[in-house]
Design an enzyme around this catalytic site. Structure first.
Site, mmCIF file in Angstrom:
data_model
loop_
_atom_site.group_PDB
_atom_site.id
_atom_site.type_symbol
_atom_site.label_atom_id
_atom_site.label_comp_id
_atom_site.label_asym_id
_atom_site.label_seq_id
_atom_site.Cartn_x
_atom_site.Cartn_y
_atom_site.Cartn_z
ATOM 1 N N CYS A 277 91.665 -35.488 53.815
ATOM 2 C CA CYS A 277 90.495 -35.632 52.637
ATOM 3 C C CYS A 277 90.342 -37.032 52.399
ATOM 4 O O CYS A 277 89.348 -37.191 51.500
ATOM 5 C CB CYS A 277 91.221 -34.906 51.426
ATOM 6 S SG CYS A 277 92.871 -35.357 51.172
ATOM 7 N N HIS A 278 90.751 -37.945 52.737
ATOM 8 C CA HIS A 278 90.533 -39.277 52.576
ATOM 9 C C HIS A 278 89.259 -39.676 53.241
ATOM 10 O O HIS A 278 88.627 -40.514 53.070
ATOM 11 C CB HIS A 278 91.703 -40.302 53.229
ATOM 12 C CG HIS A 278 91.929 -40.210 54.493
ATOM 13 N ND1 HIS A 278 92.723 -39.049 54.979
ATOM 14 C CD2 HIS A 278 91.557 -40.819 55.665
ATOM 15 C CE1 HIS A 278 92.829 -39.404 56.282
ATOM 16 N NE2 HIS A 278 91.969 -40.445 56.726
#
Length: 102
Positions: free
Chosen positions: A55-56
């Site tokens: 999700c980064h």
DNA sequence: ATATTGACATTTA
DNA sequence: ATAAATGCCAATA
């Protein structure tokens, strides 16, 4: 395990973003068929498995980095480690690293 | 069942 | 350039 809830579909989608690329919360939302962009952030904020689910690699549509569970600094560190330049909280040459989901 | 919550985006001032 | 108001909608409480 994996259901068909928006949350699970969101996670599966995010897993498709290749290393060295980023996409936006908006892009993810649209790929999911919704316009509640904030919802995507909310779902990712409850990411069950940080790192495993990348999700980064999801940032704001204006090129700013956005938030992260482990802290924005960690997010920037991860992005840089994947070859994405970040300066003053923004992706440098955002367009170039953008991964289109649609 | 209703109310609030977000790691956002767009428009307007 | 910054800031506020508004829209969005499943998940959470």
């Amino acid at each position: 395990m994996e259901g068909s809830s928006l949350r699970d579909r969101c996670y599966r989608l995010v897993c498709k973003i290749p290393k060295g690329k980023v996409t936006s919360y908006k892009e993810v939302a649209e790929a999911l068929g919704i316009r509640g962009y904030r919802l995507v952030g909310m779902l990712l904020s409850r990411n069950p498995e940080p790192v495993k689910i990348p999700c980064h690699r999801v940032v704001k549509s204006n090129g700013e980095v956005g938030g992260y569970i482990m802290g924005v600094d960690k997010k920037v560190e991860l992005l840089r480690s994947e070859g994405i330049p970040v300066k003053n909280g923004r992706i440098v040459d955002f367009q170039r690293y953008f991964f289109r989901l649609k």
